[in-house]
Design a protein around this motif. Structure first.
Motif, PDB file in Angstrom:
ATOM      1  N   ALA A  62       0.822  -1.206   0.000  1.00 14.19           N
ATOM      2  CA  ALA A  62       0.000   0.000   0.000  1.00 14.19           C
ATOM      3  C   ALA A  62       0.859   1.260   0.000  1.00 14.19           C
ATOM      4  O   ALA A  62       0.593   2.221  -0.734  1.00 14.19           O
ATOM      5  N   SER A  63       1.905   1.271   0.814  1.00 10.81           N
ATOM      6  CA  SER A  63       2.773   2.443   0.904  1.00 10.81           C
ATOM      7  C   SER A  63       3.497   2.682  -0.413  1.00 10.81           C
ATOM      8  O   SER A  63       3.559   3.819  -0.910  1.00 10.81           O
ATOM      9  N   GLU A  64       4.041   1.621  -1.001  1.00 17.24           N
ATOM     10  CA  GLU A  64       4.757   1.756  -2.263  1.00 17.24           C
ATOM     11  C   GLU A  64       3.818   2.160  -3.391  1.00 17.24           C
ATOM     12  O   GLU A  64       4.207   2.915  -4.299  1.00 17.24           O
ATOM     13  N   THR A  65       2.579   1.692  -3.335  1.00 17.28           N
ATOM     14  CA  THR A  65       1.586   2.075  -4.349  1.00 17.28           C
ATOM     15  C   THR A  65       1.264   3.555  -4.258  1.00 17.28           C
ATOM     16  O   THR A  65       1.209   4.261  -5.277  1.00 17.28           O
ATOM     17  N   LEU A  66       1.039   4.044  -3.055  1.00 17.16           N
ATOM     18  CA  LEU A  66       0.754   5.467  -2.882  1.00 17.16           C
ATOM     19  C   LEU A  66       1.896   6.315  -3.424  1.00 17.16           C
ATOM     20  O   LEU A  66       1.666   7.323  -4.114  1.00 17.16           O
ATOM     21  N   TRP A  67       3.123   5.917  -3.112  1.00 16.39           N
ATOM     22  CA  TRP A  67       4.267   6.708  -3.560  1.00 16.39           C
ATOM     23  C   TRP A  67       4.432   6.652  -5.080  1.00 16.39           C
ATOM     24  O   TRP A  67       4.747   7.658  -5.726  1.00 16.39           O
ATOM     25  N   GLU A  68       4.185   5.492  -5.657  1.00 11.80           N
ATOM     26  CA  GLU A  68       4.318   5.351  -7.110  1.00 11.80           C
ATOM     27  C   GLU A  68       3.265   6.171  -7.855  1.00 11.80           C
ATOM     28  O   GLU A  68       3.550   6.757  -8.916  1.00 11.80           O
ATOM     29  N   LEU A  69       2.057   6.234  -7.295  1.00 13.52           N
ATOM     30  CA  LEU A  69       0.970   6.950  -7.970  1.00 13.52           C
ATOM     31  C   LEU A  69       0.934   8.439  -7.649  1.00 13.52           C
ATOM     32  O   LEU A  69       0.219   9.203  -8.301  1.00 13.52           O
ATOM     33  N   TYR A  70       1.694   8.839  -6.635  1.00  6.99           N
ATOM     34  CA  TYR A  70       1.662  10.238  -6.202  1.00  6.99           C
ATOM     35  C   TYR A  70       1.914  11.246  -7.326  1.00  6.99           C
ATOM     36  O   TYR A  70       1.107  12.175  -7.513  1.00  6.99           O
ATOM     37  N   PRO A  71       2.985  11.125  -8.116  1.00  8.48           N
ATOM     38  CA  PRO A  71       3.255  12.179  -9.103  1.00  8.48           C
ATOM     39  C   PRO A  71       2.143  12.363 -10.129  1.00  8.48           C
ATOM     40  O   PRO A  71       1.774  13.494 -10.467  1.00  8.48           O
ATOM     41  N   GLU A  72       1.594  11.278 -10.631  1.00 12.13           N
ATOM     42  CA  GLU A  72       0.607  11.363 -11.713  1.00 12.13           C
ATOM     43  C   GLU A  72      -0.814  11.578 -11.220  1.00 12.13           C
ATOM     44  O   GLU A  72      -1.587  12.310 -11.839  1.00 12.13           O
ATOM     45  N   TYR A  73      -1.158  10.972 -10.085  1.00 12.18           N
ATOM     46  CA  TYR A  73      -2.562  10.952  -9.675  1.00 12.18           C
ATOM     47  C   TYR A  73      -2.895  11.732  -8.403  1.00 12.18           C
ATOM     48  O   TYR A  73      -4.029  12.198  -8.240  1.00 12.18           O
ATOM     49  N   LEU A  74      -1.977  11.845  -7.477  1.00 14.84           N
ATOM     50  CA  LEU A  74      -2.318  12.361  -6.150  1.00 14.84           C
ATOM     51  C   LEU A  74      -1.768  13.759  -5.862  1.00 14.84           C
ATOM     52  O   LEU A  74      -2.239  14.428  -4.933  1.00 14.84           O
ATOM     53  N   ALA A  75      -0.801  14.207  -6.617  1.00 18.52           N
ATOM     54  CA  ALA A  75      -0.086  15.450  -6.326  1.00 18.52           C
ATOM     55  C   ALA A  75      -0.973  16.683  -6.120  1.00 18.52           C
ATOM     56  O   ALA A  75      -0.650  17.527  -5.272  1.00 18.52           O
ATOM     57  N   PRO A  76      -2.086  16.857  -6.854  1.00 17.88           N
ATOM     58  CA  PRO A  76      -2.894  18.068  -6.664  1.00 17.88           C
ATOM     59  C   PRO A  76      -3.403  18.274  -5.238  1.00 17.88           C
ATOM     60  O   PRO A  76      -3.739  19.399  -4.856  1.00 17.88           O
ATOM     61  N   GLU A  77      -3.444  17.206  -4.447  1.00 19.12           N
ATOM     62  CA  GLU A  77      -3.952  17.331  -3.069  1.00 19.12           C
ATOM     63  C   GLU A  77      -2.919  17.883  -2.096  1.00 19.12           C
ATOM     64  O   GLU A  77      -3.249  18.128  -0.928  1.00 19.12           O
ATOM     65  N   TYR A  78      -1.702  18.078  -2.565  1.00 17.96           N
ATOM     66  CA  TYR A  78      -0.610  18.445  -1.651  1.00 17.96           C
ATOM     67  C   TYR A  78       0.032  19.787  -2.030  1.00 17.96           C
ATOM     68  O   TYR A  78       1.205  20.009  -1.758  1.00 17.96           O
ATOM     69  N   ARG A  79      -0.746  20.675  -2.598  1.00 22.53           N
ATOM     70  CA  ARG A  79      -0.212  21.980  -2.976  1.00 22.53           C
ATOM     71  C   ARG A  79       0.257  22.735  -1.732  1.00 22.53           C
ATOM     72  O   ARG A  79      -0.419  22.742  -0.706  1.00 22.53           O
ATOM     73  N   GLY A  80       1.409  23.373  -1.846  1.00 25.02           N
ATOM     74  CA  GLY A  80       1.985  24.116  -0.731  1.00 25.02           C
ATOM     75  C   GLY A  80       2.799  23.257   0.202  1.00 25.02           C
ATOM     76  O   GLY A  80       3.379  23.762   1.166  1.00 25.02           O
ATOM     77  N   MET A  81       2.862  21.955  -0.084  1.00 22.76           N
ATOM     78  CA  MET A  81       3.603  21.028   0.764  1.00 22.76           C
ATOM     79  C   MET A  81       4.592  20.225  -0.073  1.00 22.76           C
ATOM     80  O   MET A  81       4.280  19.831  -1.191  1.00 22.76           O
ATOM     81  N   LYS A  82       5.755  20.009   0.482  1.00 22.50           N
ATOM     82  CA  LYS A  82       6.693  19.057  -0.111  1.00 22.50           C
ATOM     83  C   LYS A  82       6.403  17.708   0.526  1.00 22.50           C
ATOM     84  O   LYS A  82       6.500  17.552   1.746  1.00 22.50           O
ATOM     85  N   VAL A  83       6.033  16.741  -0.270  1.00 24.59           N
ATOM     86  CA  VAL A  83       5.683  15.430   0.250  1.00 24.59           C
ATOM     87  C   VAL A  83       6.960  14.617   0.449  1.00 24.59           C
ATOM     88  O   VAL A  83       7.685  14.329  -0.502  1.00 24.59           O
TER      89      VAL A  83
END
Length: 338
Positions: A118-139
């Motif tokens: 689950a953790s590796e999946t979240l990290w792999e999908l972060y750039p393409e799919y999840l990044a808009p939720e983290y504006r103003g933050m460095k993940v």
């Protein structure tokens, strides 16, 4: 129990990690919501800060504020980072609700019960799919826990019928919908309030993986545990983007080196270790531990399919590609769980 955790948290907050603070160029504030006895604090947060401090030759120091301190509120981790009240925070995506609809899709029933995958999946999908939720933050990292259990004080749960009417603490909207579909009544509570509410019979139990059962002292008020593996929840480890950008290049490189894929890859082993300790404590206490049978698991899967479809549709009202994200999660998890 609560007084003990609070005292330990305050003591931990008073400690600035690593020697030589008088000559430090930068001291970063880092907050999280868990007690300082939790593995998140002892195995992850503290060693991470020490690694960065060592890498920067002491130029970057850290002050940690765990749960029970003025900056350790689970509902405020994200906002504190965005506002610059703290520089770095580790938090739970589901509290408060609705801030991370894309990421929350990983919480859907029976999608995974493996923290590492689950953790590796979240990290792999972060750039393409999840990044808009983290504006103003460095993940710095995204991760999730092993499959969650159903823990109860006085009711043994083996089947869907046993769930009827149980008041169970829930960590997020997706898990709340799951519990409702199974006949339970979800109760939203921060993890640190579960002990008192079970003790006072305000709730009948909770859903958690094994490790917080130990770290929050819940084996003192629980007696039954159903190893359902029906859900997971995600966590974030983020830094104020402006603060990161203001650091010297060497400090930025040291933080990057300690974070990202190298950090995410550790969570599977960590959760296995933390969960084993929580389960062993329950065994030693003489609790009843039951595993969901394959036949019953299939009943749950069928009953919860409408929850999955409904939740994806709900997220789709905020996110154009909710189904695509869910499908990508499912496909990526399948590869990593082989």
């Amino acid at each position: 129990m609560k007084k003990m955790l609070a005292s330990a948290a305050i003591a931990a907050a008073a400690v600035t990690l690593s020697a030589g603070t008088a000559s430090a160029e930068t001291t970063l504030k880092l907050s999280h919501y868990l007690p300082p006895v939790h593995g998140i604090h002892t195995d992850f947060i503290v060693p991470w800060t020490e690694q960065v401090t060592e890498c920067t030759n002491g130029e970057v120091q850290f002050e940690i504020f765990p749960g029970g301190t003025q900056l350790g509120n689970v509902a405020k981790q994200q906002e504190q980072v965005l506002a610059g009240v703290v520089d770095i925070a580790h938090g739970l995506h589901g509290i408060p609700r609705g801030r991370f609809p894309r990421t929350s899709l990983i919480e859907l029933p029976f999608l995974t019960e493996d923290a590492g995958a689950a953790s590796e999946t979240l990290w792999e999908l972060y750039p393409e799919y999840l990044a808009p939720e983290y504006r103003g933050m460095k993940v710095l990292a995204l991760h999730a826990h092993n499959g969650g259990l159903i823990h109860t004080a006085n009711t043994k749960v083996e089947t869907m019928e046993d769930m009827e009417g149980l008041r169970l603490r829930t960590p997020s909207p997706a898990v709340s919908q799951m519990l409702t579909a199974l006949g339970a009544t979800p109760q939203g509570l921060p993890p640190g309030e579960v002990y008192e509410n079970i003790q006072k019979n305000v709730i009948d139990g909770t859903v958690f993986p094994w490790d917080p059962v130990k770290s929050f002292g819940l084996n003192e008020v629980l007696n039954y545990h159903l190893e359902a593996g029906a859900y997971t929840v995600p966590f974030f480890f983020v830094m104020n983007e402006r603060k990161f950008d203001s650091l010297p290049e060497n400090a930025q490189s040291c933080i990057d080196e300690a974070s990202g894929e190298a950090l995410v890859s550790k969570f599977g082993g960590w959760w296995d270790k933390w969960d084993a300790a929580g389960r062993q404590e329950a065994v030693e206490a003489g609790h009843t531990i039951t595993e969901l049978t394959e036949e019953e698991r299939q009943r749950w899967r069928e009953a919860l399919q409408p929850v999955t479809e409904s939740y994806i549709a709900e997220v789709g009202q905020q996110v154009d590609n909710a189904q695509e994200i869910y499908d990508a999660m499912r496909e990526t998890l399948a590869k990593k769980e082989q």
